[in-house]
Design a protein around this motif. Sequence first.
Motif, PDB file in Angstrom:
ATOM      1  N   ALA A   1      -2.619   0.143  -4.481  1.00 16.94           N
ATOM      2  CA  ALA A   1      -3.619   1.115  -3.847  1.00 16.94           C
ATOM      3  C   ALA A   1      -2.851   1.975  -3.139  1.00 16.94           C
ATOM      4  O   ALA A   1      -1.742   1.800  -2.815  1.00 16.94           O
ATOM      5  CB  ALA A   1      -4.677   0.363  -3.101  1.00 16.94           C
ATOM      6  N   ALA A   2      -3.593   3.287  -2.786  1.00 19.51           N
ATOM      7  CA  ALA A   2      -2.935   4.073  -1.885  1.00 19.51           C
ATOM      8  C   ALA A   2      -3.761   4.636  -0.975  1.00 19.51           C
ATOM      9  O   ALA A   2      -4.852   4.817  -1.197  1.00 19.51           O
ATOM     10  CB  ALA A   2      -2.068   5.168  -2.987  1.00 19.51           C
ATOM     11  N   LEU A   3      -3.126   5.600   0.038  1.00 23.10           N
ATOM     12  CA  LEU A   3      -3.719   6.214   1.007  1.00 23.10           C
ATOM     13  C   LEU A   3      -3.419   7.734   0.713  1.00 23.10           C
ATOM     14  O   LEU A   3      -2.165   8.104   0.382  1.00 23.10           O
ATOM     15  CB  LEU A   3      -3.201   5.925   2.341  1.00 23.10           C
ATOM     16  CG  LEU A   3      -3.583   4.634   3.125  1.00 23.10           C
ATOM     17  CD1 LEU A   3      -3.200   4.670   4.557  1.00 23.10           C
ATOM     18  CD2 LEU A   3      -5.230   4.138   2.993  1.00 23.10           C
ATOM     19  N   GLY A   4      -4.425   8.513   0.652  1.00 22.27           N
ATOM     20  CA  GLY A   4      -4.118   9.974   0.589  1.00 22.27           C
ATOM     21  C   GLY A   4      -4.760  10.677   1.651  1.00 22.27           C
ATOM     22  O   GLY A   4      -5.456   9.838   2.591  1.00 22.27           O
TER      23      GLY A   4
ATOM     24  N   ILE B   1       0.866  -1.068   0.013  1.00 19.11           N
ATOM     25  CA  ILE B   1      -0.046  -0.091  -0.065  1.00 19.11           C
ATOM     26  C   ILE B   1       0.809   1.299   0.012  1.00 19.11           C
ATOM     27  O   ILE B   1       2.090   1.384   0.718  1.00 19.11           O
ATOM     28  CB  ILE B   1      -0.715   0.033   1.207  1.00 19.11           C
ATOM     29  CG1 ILE B   1      -1.699  -1.221   1.294  1.00 19.11           C
ATOM     30  CG2 ILE B   1      -1.800   1.308   1.343  1.00 19.11           C
ATOM     31  CD1 ILE B   1      -2.747  -1.285   0.323  1.00 19.11           C
ATOM     32  N   THR B   2       0.560   2.128  -1.050  1.00 17.94           N
ATOM     33  CA  THR B   2       1.494   3.229  -1.038  1.00 17.94           C
ATOM     34  C   THR B   2       0.804   4.314  -0.046  1.00 17.94           C
ATOM     35  O   THR B   2      -0.316   4.577  -0.071  1.00 17.94           O
ATOM     36  CB  THR B   2       1.289   3.680  -2.357  1.00 17.94           C
ATOM     37  OG1 THR B   2       2.218   2.667  -3.469  1.00 17.94           O
ATOM     38  CG2 THR B   2       1.756   5.116  -2.862  1.00 17.94           C
ATOM     39  N   VAL B   3       1.639   5.119   0.374  1.00 16.71           N
ATOM     40  CA  VAL B   3       1.343   5.975   1.491  1.00 16.71           C
ATOM     41  C   VAL B   3       1.650   7.567   1.136  1.00 16.71           C
ATOM     42  O   VAL B   3       3.180   7.617   0.926  1.00 16.71           O
ATOM     43  CB  VAL B   3       1.891   5.640   2.778  1.00 16.71           C
ATOM     44  CG1 VAL B   3       1.646   6.739   4.049  1.00 16.71           C
ATOM     45  CG2 VAL B   3       1.234   4.309   3.167  1.00 16.71           C
TER      46      VAL B   3
ATOM     47  N   SER C   1       0.191   9.853  -5.246  1.00 16.64           N
ATOM     48  CA  SER C   1      -0.937   8.785  -4.627  1.00 16.64           C
ATOM     49  C   SER C   1      -1.814   8.282  -5.820  1.00 16.64           C
ATOM     50  O   SER C   1      -1.771   7.035  -6.316  1.00 16.64           O
ATOM     51  CB  SER C   1      -1.706   8.745  -3.542  1.00 16.64           C
ATOM     52  OG  SER C   1      -0.749   8.916  -2.196  1.00 16.64           O
ATOM     53  N   ALA C   2      -2.346   9.283  -6.391  1.00 17.25           N
ATOM     54  CA  ALA C   2      -3.337   8.951  -7.517  1.00 17.25           C
ATOM     55  C   ALA C   2      -2.574   8.489  -8.871  1.00 17.25           C
ATOM     56  O   ALA C   2      -3.233   7.454  -9.417  1.00 17.25           O
ATOM     57  CB  ALA C   2      -4.287  10.134  -7.841  1.00 17.25           C
ATOM     58  N   ALA C   3      -1.548   8.995  -9.171  1.00 15.21           N
ATOM     59  CA  ALA C   3      -0.859   8.868 -10.481  1.00 15.21           C
ATOM     60  C   ALA C   3      -0.244   7.346 -10.264  1.00 15.21           C
ATOM     61  O   ALA C   3      -0.010   6.787 -11.152  1.00 15.21           O
ATOM     62  CB  ALA C   3       0.163  10.080 -10.607  1.00 15.21           C
ATOM     63  N   ALA C   4       0.558   7.209  -9.113  1.00 17.86           N
ATOM     64  CA  ALA C   4       0.871   5.860  -8.744  1.00 17.86           C
ATOM     65  C   ALA C   4      -0.184   4.871  -9.090  1.00 17.86           C
ATOM     66  O   ALA C   4       0.537   3.716  -9.547  1.00 17.86           O
ATOM     67  CB  ALA C   4       1.589   5.848  -7.531  1.00 17.86           C
ATOM     68  N   VAL C   5      -1.120   4.932  -8.602  1.00 15.10           N
ATOM     69  CA  VAL C   5      -2.456   3.749  -8.718  1.00 15.10           C
ATOM     70  C   VAL C   5      -2.674   3.993 -10.131  1.00 15.10           C
ATOM     71  O   VAL C   5      -2.654   2.658 -10.752  1.00 15.10           O
ATOM     72  CB  VAL C   5      -3.522   4.014  -7.869  1.00 15.10           C
ATOM     73  CG1 VAL C   5      -4.892   3.198  -8.230  1.00 15.10           C
ATOM     74  CG2 VAL C   5      -3.020   4.180  -6.192  1.00 15.10           C
TER      75      VAL C   5
ATOM     76  N   PRO D   1       6.311   3.973   1.392  1.00 14.52           N
ATOM     77  CA  PRO D   1       6.093   5.330   1.795  1.00 14.52           C
ATOM     78  C   PRO D   1       6.396   6.352   0.699  1.00 14.52           C
ATOM     79  O   PRO D   1       6.775   5.856  -0.508  1.00 14.52           O
ATOM     80  CB  PRO D   1       7.030   5.627   2.615  1.00 14.52           C
ATOM     81  CG  PRO D   1       8.128   4.504   2.724  1.00 14.52           C
ATOM     82  CD  PRO D   1       7.609   3.447   1.948  1.00 14.52           C
ATOM     83  N   ARG D   2       6.048   7.627   1.241  1.00 13.64           N
ATOM     84  CA  ARG D   2       6.702   8.918   0.410  1.00 13.64           C
ATOM     85  C   ARG D   2       6.080   9.218  -1.294  1.00 13.64           C
ATOM     86  O   ARG D   2       6.577   9.560  -1.941  1.00 13.64           O
ATOM     87  CB  ARG D   2       7.965   8.876   0.013  1.00 13.64           C
ATOM     88  CG  ARG D   2       8.653   8.239   1.399  1.00 13.64           C
ATOM     89  CD  ARG D   2      10.020   9.154   1.819  1.00 13.64           C
ATOM     90  NE  ARG D   2       9.658  10.599   1.780  1.00 13.64           N
ATOM     91  CZ  ARG D   2      10.583  11.544   1.538  1.00 13.64           C
ATOM     92  NH1 ARG D   2      11.848  11.129   1.070  1.00 13.64           N
ATOM     93  NH2 ARG D   2      10.257  12.651   1.581  1.00 13.64           N
ATOM     94  N   ALA D   3       4.697   8.939  -1.030  1.00 12.53           N
ATOM     95  CA  ALA D   3       3.909   9.491  -2.549  1.00 12.53           C
ATOM     96  C   ALA D   3       4.086  10.982  -2.380  1.00 12.53           C
ATOM     97  O   ALA D   3       3.663  11.590  -1.585  1.00 12.53           O
ATOM     98  CB  ALA D   3       2.564   9.100  -2.333  1.00 12.53           C
ATOM     99  N   ASN D   4       4.359  11.435  -3.552  1.00 17.48           N
ATOM    100  CA  ASN D   4       4.541  12.861  -4.062  1.00 17.48           C
ATOM    101  C   ASN D   4       3.357  13.597  -3.307  1.00 17.48           C
ATOM    102  O   ASN D   4       2.249  13.008  -3.759  1.00 17.48           O
ATOM    103  CB  ASN D   4       4.946  13.376  -5.160  1.00 17.48           C
ATOM    104  CG  ASN D   4       5.833  14.587  -5.204  1.00 17.48           C
ATOM    105  OD1 ASN D   4       5.817  15.239  -4.293  1.00 17.48           O
ATOM    106  ND2 ASN D   4       6.012  14.993  -6.473  1.00 17.48           N
ATOM    107  N   MET D   5       3.254  14.897  -3.167  1.00 13.86           N
ATOM    108  CA  MET D   5       2.190  15.612  -2.912  1.00 13.86           C
ATOM    109  C   MET D   5       2.389  17.273  -2.836  1.00 13.86           C
ATOM    110  O   MET D   5       3.460  17.401  -3.214  1.00 13.86           O
ATOM    111  CB  MET D   5       1.606  15.365  -1.563  1.00 13.86           C
ATOM    112  CG  MET D   5       2.704  15.519  -0.364  1.00 13.86           C
ATOM    113  SD  MET D   5       2.502  15.044   1.324  1.00 13.86           S
ATOM    114  CE  MET D   5       1.516  16.418   1.404  1.00 13.86           C
TER     115      MET D   5
END
Lengths: 98, 484, 487
Positions: free
Chosen positions: B166-169, B73-75, B155-159, B117-121
């Motif tokens: 899947a990811a948490l945002g 799970i991407t965070v 998170s969105a682009a990674a998914v 960890p570490r999805a861009n934002m």
Amino acid sequence: MTTISPDVVTQVARLARLRLDDHAAAHVTQQLNDILAYVRQLQAVPTDGVEPTSHVLPLSNVLRPDESKPSLPQTSVIALAPATHPPFLAVPKVLEAG
Amino acid sequence: MSATSPASLTIHELRTRLASRAVSPQEVVDDLLARMERLNPRLNVYAAIDPDRLRQQAKAASPIRGRLAGVPITVKDNICIDGELTTCASKILAGFRAPYDATVIHRLRREGAILIPRANMDEFAFGSSTENSTYGPTRNPWDLDCVPGGSSGGSAAAVAADVAIAALGSDTGGSIRQPAAFCGIVGLKPTYGRVSRYGLVAFASSLDQIGPLTKDVTDCAWLLSVIAGQDPNDSTSAPVDVPDYVAGLQQPVKGIRIGLPELSVEGIDPEVHRAIQDAITVFQRLGCSTVPVTLPNIGSAVATYYIIATAEASSNLARYDGVRYGRRVSGDNGQGTLLDMYERTRDQGFGAEAQRRILLGTYVLSHGYYDAYYLKGMKVRTLIKRDFDDALARCDVVLLPTAPSPAFRLGEKIDDPLQMYLSDVFTISANLAGVPALSVPCGFSSQGRPIGLQLLAAPFREEVLLRVGYAYEQATEWHRQQPE
Amino acid sequence: MTSVMSYEPVIGLEVHLQLKTTTKLFCGCSTKFGAPPNGQTCPVCLGLPGVLPVLNARAFDWGIRVALAFNCQLASVMKFDRKQYFYPDLPKNYQISQYDQPLAQHGHLEVVVEGQTTRTRIRRIHLEEDAGKLLHDASQHESFVDFNRAGVPLLEIVTEPDLRSAETAYQYLIELKSIIEYLDVSTCNMEEGSLRCDTNISLRSQGTETLGVKVEVKNLNSFRAVKLALEHEQHRQATALARGERIAQETRLWDARALRTESMRSKEEAADYRYFPEPDLVPFMITPEQVEQVRGQLPELPAQRRARFQQQYQLCAYDANVLTQSRALAHLFEEAVRAGTPAKPVANWLMGEFLAYVKDKSLEPAAVKLDPVWLKDLVELVQRGRLSGPMAKTVFTQMLDRGVPPQQVVGERGLEQISDPAHLERLADEVLQANQKSIEDYRRGKTSALLHLMGQAMRLSKGTANPQQLSALLKRKLEQGQVNAPQ
């Protein structure tokens, strides 16, 4: 409520501990005035007798028992800080008393 | 790309394959790493990738124990993971490793998830484009010249690009739903209080919620089932039972009343408008009825939001001062004054948008302006909440576009904060009212950019949103489309 | 020109009380005093990114207790607000406090000053979190920070400007401390900072209602300092006004060594705390049932006990007041009386020797080990003539020093009074033998010689001789000329 001046923005920046040079203050003032002009449309919304909402949930009295939990080890607290004098954290001299 | 590439699977598909040992957690992680290596330089969805740590987690992962056993799970970079860097894409938190797990992270771990960890934002979640990041902008996998939306753009682009399962945002004014719509995936902002905020770096405390960004509605239900529920560490998390959202998906939607607000808001892109009209037809075909509803104060939502959100943000960001953690900038070889240290640290640590919001928020709370702005904002918030209470008393879900347009181009709105704020016009009111809102893909623009529709329900009625979203998804093919 | 005497002081007090809960106000860290620096902190009280506060139930409950003891109206809904200012001892750069919906308001407290009962209105009582501690002296360029205290529960008790003299302010603080001690919710230790007091004072011409310019006085580390600072400030302001000068609205610091207040350098900006409702906490309802429940659990408070003591033990108002100031002292008194000792001598011992002892050693009454039964025993030893007054005082001190019963002190030190006639006779003879000159003096009519002989004899007996008996004996021998050679 008219527009705000760069002086007011500079005062606000000081409250928020942000440093704005004159150029930045002028630029930001323009942007803030644009936003505030838009935001001021709210003044036209009648809200007499309307209670303010700071919480959308009808929750109240959330409490925890007075029971201790482990603290962080002193070393990890010190390790997080950018400047220390173990076991203390260090900041530039605070001149004002009180 | 092979259809059986593990990285392209959903959580529920992956769980089946992991449980039957058709694929191992290591193979999943290796496939993701291979795709990251290829795609991250172009998309910039992760601020950093640590292959060794991911492989270690995969090696230690059980393929069976837990609802997310062996599932990566991407965070987003604003949710604290013990020992990992959590920087909110800000210079001011450079090098900050949280010494604790957010409650959602604890719950993911408990169910056996592997954490990426570490999805861009956008810095501190301030933005709708993921351009306000110290790590540079994330790009939209459907069109590299476009933004992925924000602030959970990484998170969105990674998914969407299959560099995440899947990811948490986090969503304060649309930060999950708008990037989900821009990237053609599913995103849910839960009811305020549904998911613990403990460990989510606060932007606006009364609006923030953590939620899932997923490839389909089933995954969304799956992930929500894991992260939802009361938390003793969050006074604002609600003592409301968590249903099995996945089990509820198959419930019939016949007879569901879909509320269609008469929108007084101008500037909806015609292609978005058409996609929404088409979706209404689909819902009718599914046996849902439509009822007109009014949201008289929705036009005030953006203004209200930018008072409340910036006020809370200015306060929440006061703690970044170079004293206890993160980055400190001292002048004069460390001999400068305390005030000098504060100002340098915050001036150089915060980006332009963060500074703008801190200034705006400080201003609306300051002496002499509180009543005119903040208090007024809280009162209009009451009206907006009432609008939703009334509308949702007359229907089961309200249907809105997620965003007024498909993804815009990089740089298009970055110098015009107000235009950027207005792109949140349809998402913001769910946060102000505290209601849950789901974005699901509902079409593409002529230029091939995804469009999302948004469903809103009464507080804690996520299962209705998910059920209706699932029925729509089953009746359409939008969610199956993949970017090149 | 108006004379210095014609101004009346208008004084308000603000007390910050650390509650002695096990844990901090919003997290599970211990509140114990004296832990290694930065050893009692966690993500919540350090204000790390992402953390949230959850209110300590006991602090809430104790807040209600205190509010009731100060006759306050409890809020039906209280909420917390953020008070925002940058300071390195404040982890979040805002303090979670209470602004417009505090825990309680509109209370009052009565104190007796010079026989007059005066009522001070309590404006408000609210809960808030404490800040950390800054150390300024260790380095030239840096200040050091210890966050152990950050987040410790504080109760702020603010009066209306109702106090009209430094002495009233002093008595108010004594009574406040006494109440808090009875409620058992704080150690009230000013040295450790668990009780802190700020005050404000302005002067107005006698008989007028217009308030003068208010001066805040801080850095007061004892009740005595509060009194001295207020007296000083009253005089300073009156002198200035009498000279036609204007009083500056400012904060002044008490200098306990120089015994004067000094102007604190004014802050470079006017405070703008930007209070707003704390979104991380929910509102707290206080129902009438909850209030009644807490009220039902309140212990007997000093004022009630004072009245009861006067009635039940026929004590005068003064004695009842002194005995009830400390809960421990009142307890000792009642237990000793219950053990069968008459009230008056117990009261005298406690108000005299005991309080002198406690003051001398800078102890709190509760910190002294004293079994009430020992008091009863001591009083009996005196009443039976086995201990003289001065000896009893020695025994009392030893008893407290060592924490042992009086019989044991008497036995071990041989302090029992000598009343045995034969023993006294030997003593008298020895002294007379050695002081022939005094005998002659006495016989020549210089009666003060008897005092000299008594002194010698008492010294010889190390103070244990029964003085009445000894004096009578010496006198008889001198007058009858019976001076025997010592055996």
